[in-house]
Design a protein around this motif. Structure first.
Motif, PDB file in Angstrom:
ATOM      1  N   SER A 371       0.826  -1.208   0.000  1.00  0.00           N
ATOM      2  CA  SER A 371       0.000   0.000   0.000  1.00  0.00           C
ATOM      3  C   SER A 371       0.863   1.262   0.000  1.00  0.00           C
ATOM      4  O   SER A 371       0.451   2.305  -0.505  1.00  0.00           O
ATOM      5  CB  SER A 371      -0.954   0.003   1.201  1.00  0.00           C
ATOM      6  OG  SER A 371      -0.247   0.033   2.422  1.00  0.00           O
ATOM      7  N   LYS A 398     -11.900   6.533  -1.493  1.00  0.00           N
ATOM      8  CA  LYS A 398     -11.461   7.146  -0.235  1.00  0.00           C
ATOM      9  C   LYS A 398     -10.709   6.127   0.614  1.00  0.00           C
ATOM     10  O   LYS A 398      -9.660   6.424   1.198  1.00  0.00           O
ATOM     11  CB  LYS A 398     -12.652   7.696   0.539  1.00  0.00           C
ATOM     12  CG  LYS A 398     -12.302   8.297   1.901  1.00  0.00           C
ATOM     13  CD  LYS A 398     -13.531   8.818   2.616  1.00  0.00           C
ATOM     14  CE  LYS A 398     -13.163   9.391   3.975  1.00  0.00           C
ATOM     15  NZ  LYS A 398     -12.635   8.385   4.913  1.00  0.00           N
ATOM     16  N   PHE A 399     -11.229   4.903   0.651  1.00  0.00           N
ATOM     17  CA  PHE A 399     -10.596   3.839   1.455  1.00  0.00           C
ATOM     18  C   PHE A 399      -9.154   3.608   1.021  1.00  0.00           C
ATOM     19  O   PHE A 399      -8.238   3.582   1.849  1.00  0.00           O
ATOM     20  CB  PHE A 399     -11.410   2.548   1.322  1.00  0.00           C
ATOM     21  CG  PHE A 399     -10.668   1.306   1.733  1.00  0.00           C
ATOM     22  CD1 PHE A 399     -10.459   1.022   3.066  1.00  0.00           C
ATOM     23  CD2 PHE A 399     -10.166   0.428   0.778  1.00  0.00           C
ATOM     24  CE1 PHE A 399      -9.759  -0.116   3.454  1.00  0.00           C
ATOM     25  CE2 PHE A 399      -9.471  -0.704   1.149  1.00  0.00           C
ATOM     26  CZ  PHE A 399      -9.266  -0.983   2.500  1.00  0.00           C
ATOM     27  N   LEU A 402      -7.045   7.462   0.978  1.00  0.00           N
ATOM     28  CA  LEU A 402      -6.939   8.336   2.143  1.00  0.00           C
ATOM     29  C   LEU A 402      -6.926   7.613   3.476  1.00  0.00           C
ATOM     30  O   LEU A 402      -6.500   8.182   4.483  1.00  0.00           O
ATOM     31  CB  LEU A 402      -8.094   9.349   2.125  1.00  0.00           C
ATOM     32  CG  LEU A 402      -8.185  10.229   0.864  1.00  0.00           C
ATOM     33  CD1 LEU A 402      -9.394  11.142   0.944  1.00  0.00           C
ATOM     34  CD2 LEU A 402      -6.909  11.033   0.669  1.00  0.00           C
ATOM     35  N   ASP A 403      -7.403   6.370   3.506  1.00  0.00           N
ATOM     36  CA  ASP A 403      -7.515   5.669   4.789  1.00  0.00           C
ATOM     37  C   ASP A 403      -6.372   4.702   5.066  1.00  0.00           C
ATOM     38  O   ASP A 403      -6.318   4.115   6.150  1.00  0.00           O
ATOM     39  CB  ASP A 403      -8.846   4.903   4.863  1.00  0.00           C
ATOM     40  CG  ASP A 403     -10.053   5.834   4.806  1.00  0.00           C
ATOM     41  OD1 ASP A 403      -9.870   7.038   5.015  1.00  0.00           O
ATOM     42  OD2 ASP A 403     -11.165   5.338   4.535  1.00  0.00           O
ATOM     43  N   GLN A 404      -5.488   4.496   4.093  1.00  0.00           N
ATOM     44  CA  GLN A 404      -4.377   3.569   4.289  1.00  0.00           C
ATOM     45  C   GLN A 404      -3.159   4.314   4.835  1.00  0.00           C
ATOM     46  O   GLN A 404      -2.707   5.303   4.252  1.00  0.00           O
ATOM     47  CB  GLN A 404      -4.030   2.866   2.983  1.00  0.00           C
ATOM     48  CG  GLN A 404      -5.181   2.084   2.375  1.00  0.00           C
ATOM     49  CD  GLN A 404      -5.814   1.119   3.364  1.00  0.00           C
ATOM     50  OE1 GLN A 404      -5.153   0.264   3.930  1.00  0.00           O
ATOM     51  NE2 GLN A 404      -7.110   1.282   3.584  1.00  0.00           N
ATOM     52  N   VAL A 405      -2.623   3.824   5.912  1.00  0.00           N
ATOM     53  CA  VAL A 405      -1.512   4.493   6.589  1.00  0.00           C
ATOM     54  C   VAL A 405      -0.305   4.634   5.663  1.00  0.00           C
ATOM     55  O   VAL A 405       0.415   5.635   5.691  1.00  0.00           O
ATOM     56  CB  VAL A 405      -1.113   3.718   7.863  1.00  0.00           C
ATOM     57  CG1 VAL A 405       0.122   4.318   8.506  1.00  0.00           C
ATOM     58  CG2 VAL A 405      -2.285   3.695   8.841  1.00  0.00           C
ATOM     59  N   LYS A 409       1.306  11.273   2.001  1.00  0.00           N
ATOM     60  CA  LYS A 409       0.498  12.492   1.868  1.00  0.00           C
ATOM     61  C   LYS A 409       1.107  13.442   0.839  1.00  0.00           C
ATOM     62  O   LYS A 409       0.416  14.233   0.224  1.00  0.00           O
ATOM     63  CB  LYS A 409       0.364  13.195   3.224  1.00  0.00           C
ATOM     64  CG  LYS A 409      -0.243  12.309   4.318  1.00  0.00           C
ATOM     65  CD  LYS A 409      -1.582  11.720   3.912  1.00  0.00           C
ATOM     66  CE  LYS A 409      -2.133  10.790   4.990  1.00  0.00           C
ATOM     67  NZ  LYS A 409      -3.355  10.079   4.539  1.00  0.00           N
ATOM     68  N   ARG A 465     -12.734  -4.540   1.306  1.00  0.00           N
ATOM     69  CA  ARG A 465     -11.718  -3.719   1.961  1.00  0.00           C
ATOM     70  C   ARG A 465     -10.520  -4.522   2.465  1.00  0.00           C
ATOM     71  O   ARG A 465      -9.685  -3.969   3.177  1.00  0.00           O
ATOM     72  CB  ARG A 465     -12.366  -2.940   3.121  1.00  0.00           C
ATOM     73  CG  ARG A 465     -13.406  -1.929   2.634  1.00  0.00           C
ATOM     74  CD  ARG A 465     -14.242  -1.344   3.767  1.00  0.00           C
ATOM     75  NE  ARG A 465     -15.287  -0.493   3.228  1.00  0.00           N
ATOM     76  CZ  ARG A 465     -15.220   0.826   3.153  1.00  0.00           C
ATOM     77  NH1 ARG A 465     -14.159   1.457   3.619  1.00  0.00           N
ATOM     78  NH2 ARG A 465     -16.212   1.522   2.629  1.00  0.00           N
ATOM     79  N   GLN A 505      -9.794  -6.321  12.063  1.00  0.00           N
ATOM     80  CA  GLN A 505     -10.147  -6.640  10.672  1.00  0.00           C
ATOM     81  C   GLN A 505     -10.854  -7.980  10.592  1.00  0.00           C
ATOM     82  O   GLN A 505     -11.831  -8.142   9.842  1.00  0.00           O
ATOM     83  CB  GLN A 505      -8.885  -6.674   9.808  1.00  0.00           C
ATOM     84  CG  GLN A 505      -8.254  -5.325   9.538  1.00  0.00           C
ATOM     85  CD  GLN A 505      -7.102  -5.445   8.562  1.00  0.00           C
ATOM     86  OE1 GLN A 505      -7.263  -5.253   7.361  1.00  0.00           O
ATOM     87  NE2 GLN A 505      -5.920  -5.783   9.077  1.00  0.00           N
TER      88      GLN A 505
END
Length: 550
Positions: A371, A398-399, A402-405, A409, A465, A505
């Protein structure tokens, strides 16, 4: 309510698609206003018996009939065009049906056969469906983005040229998700592609249009792409066959996507089919043309999966299969565990096959690594494309963005990419050592791994997911073949009562399941080999098919 500009663009895209379907002659039959949850049997009720007969033939049945003239290419293409148009009404899987182009090509195939007394090539007259972002000269490559609706391919993708040389007929293009980075298929341009076995579930992605079309037998052989599971997820979800080859075995040039040129996780093109033989003829047809002579990045390996080669490989020793029951992070739902249990029991009783349990090695870490490598240019590149089109970001976009560590950025620097690449290579080396250790006692490491394709059958919409059952093999660049097994049964596949999840999870996935919710969903499994041992995967699959009847 006044439409927003992006909605007007979507309306234009859908009108173009609908106009292409209106060119089908005679017109496709109307579908019921209220569709049932399971629409898999409707084409048999709505098409003519002859159309049903042709479209339900497997590639290995169609090809000899087309080559000797027992079937004309025109008749075959007309049947598949009509079934593809019907599939669109049932599950929303098509971006365009190319009626005039397909019929012109089919007529050429028939005329060639009549004139020369033989076929153009090994795929003479065979209908092949194509995922939209694989370039066709003069046609769009929007990749699920509103802003790219007018992006047009300047030439055919190289792989299409090779298939054309072999006699194939392209007749339909299929849906894909926003970003090309969902294990589902939803975009603001075309909406959601649903599963023909259960319309409340996903068709998978990102080659979900291909998967759904094949599931409904609107295609017998199609082209998908895979960077994290995008061939295998839809193949599994729709009960068809799919193959993710090792990188650079098939040519990639001519496919459009964000991040073109990145080499941290190489996307691959691969076949999806209604049969195992369909995958094999696709691979052989491309590789026999020595595409590395034109695309030098390709690995110059011939395709050798003959029966004599199978005997040579496994005739003097056992086929050693590692069973990966789960990846140590998320345990699959009861239907998947049942399939693995049943197949393993058959394999254990088969002479010439040895079974061992495969211990997964750091699969949670594999997701952290991959990721971080998907978006080295950061999420900004994709976000900018969506902003340019004025379209909203969808939940699974978005998942993943934006949501994956691990997703940076800001755009990675060269040095940070190098550090991530070193981590990737270290993981590959560790995994190779882990694989080699399975031969410590007898000098014979595992030949292939049999494992789940995902943490369950086709998930409910917006719920795909967890990627690691497929993405780990992308990180390692291992070839992986998906095959259908059965379907979820409400009596057979009860909830595992009293299960204690391993983590959050796993808990989320466990609570997702009920046999009623997943009713009729296909159950599939995955066979994985080592990098560039693609043929061994096919040969092992052939051996396993004989042993188990799959």
């Amino acid at each position: 309510m006044e439409m927003k500009p992006w909605q007007e663009v979507a309306q234009r895209a859908q009108a173009y698609r609908d106009k292409s379907i209106a060119e089908i002659n005679p017109p496709i039959p109307a579908v019921p206003e209220e569709l049932p949850q399971n629409v898999i049997h409707l084409p048999k009720q709505l098409l003519t018996p002859r159309e049903v007969e042709i479209t339900e033939m497997l590639p290995e049945e169609l090809l000899p009939a087309l080559a000797d003239g027992k079937l004309t290419s025109v008749e075959v293409i007309n049947a598949f065009v009509r079934r593809a148009g019907l599939a669109q009404q049932l599950v929303n899987c098509v971006t365009e049906v190319m009626v005039p182009q397909a019929l012109e090509r089919a007529k050429h195939c028939d005329e060639y056969l009549a004139k020369h007394g033989g076929p153009i090539g090994p795929l003479h007259g065979l209908p092949i469906s194509v995922k939209e972002h694989i370039g066709m000269k003069g046609l769009t490559q929007n990749c699920g983005f509103v802003a790219w609706i007018d992006e047009v391919a300047k030439d055919d993708a190289f792989i299409l040229k090779l298939l054309h040389n072999a006699g194939a007929v392209f007749y339909v293009r299929t849906t894909e998700p926003q970003l090309l980075m969902h294990l589902e298929t939803a975009s603001n341009l075309y909406g959601v592609t649903v599963n023909p076995y259960n319309r409340t579930l996903t068709s998978g992605g990102s080659s979900g249009g291909e998967g759904a079309l094949l599931g409904l037998r609107g295609s017998c052989l199609g082209i998908g792409t895979d960077i994290g599971g995008s061939i295998r997820s839809p193949a599994a979800n729709n009960g068809v066959w799919g193959f993710r080859p090792s990188s650079y075995r098939l040519p990639n040039s001519g496919a459009h996507a964000p991040g073109l040129g990145e080499e941290q996780i190489v996307p691959v093109i691969g076949p999806m089919s209604t049969s195992f033989a369909g995958l094999n003829v696709f691979m052989k047809t491309i590789i026999d043309q020595k595409p590395w002579l034109n695309e030098p990045s390709m690995v110059p390996l011939k395709w050798n999966t003959t029966e004599s080669h199978l005997v040579e490989r496994f005739g003097q020793k056992k086929l050693k299969v590692g069973i990966m029951w789960h990846d140590g992070v998320v345990k699959p739902h009861p239907p998947i565990m049942r399939a693995l249990t049943e197949i393993t029991a058959k394999l254990k009783n088969t002479p010439g096959i040895e079974i061992i349990d495969w211990a997964p090695h750091k699969h949670e870490e594999s997701w952290d690594i991959i990721s971080s490598l998907y978006f080295c240019a950061s999420a900004k590149e994709d976000l900018d494309i969506m902003e340019a089109g004025g379209e909203p970001i969808l939940p699974l976009s978005k998942f993943i963005l934006l949501d994956q560590v691990g997703v940076p950025k800001e755009e990675d620097t060269a040095s940070t990419i190098w550090k991530k690449t070193i981590r990737r290579e270290a993981f590959k080396t560790e995994y190779a050592a882990h694989w080699n250790a399975t031969g410590a006692a007898d000098g014979h490491p595992v030949d292939v791994i049999l494992c789940p394709v995902g943490p369950g059958a086709a998930p409910p919409l917006d719920h795909s997911r967890y990627w690691a059952y497929t993405s780990t093999w992308n990180l390692l660049d291992y070839p992986a073949l998906v095959f259908p097994y059965s379907q979820v049964g409400q009596e057979k596949d009860k909830v595992e009562e009293g299960y204690v999840p391993m983590n959050d999870q796993d808990d989320w996935n466990y609570k997702l399941y009920s046999p009623e919710r997943y009713a009729d969903a296909p159950i599939s499994l995955q066979l994985v080999g080592r990098r560039y041992e693609d043929e061994k995967v096919f040969e092992a699959m052939q051996f396993i098919r004989i042993a188990t009847g799959v």
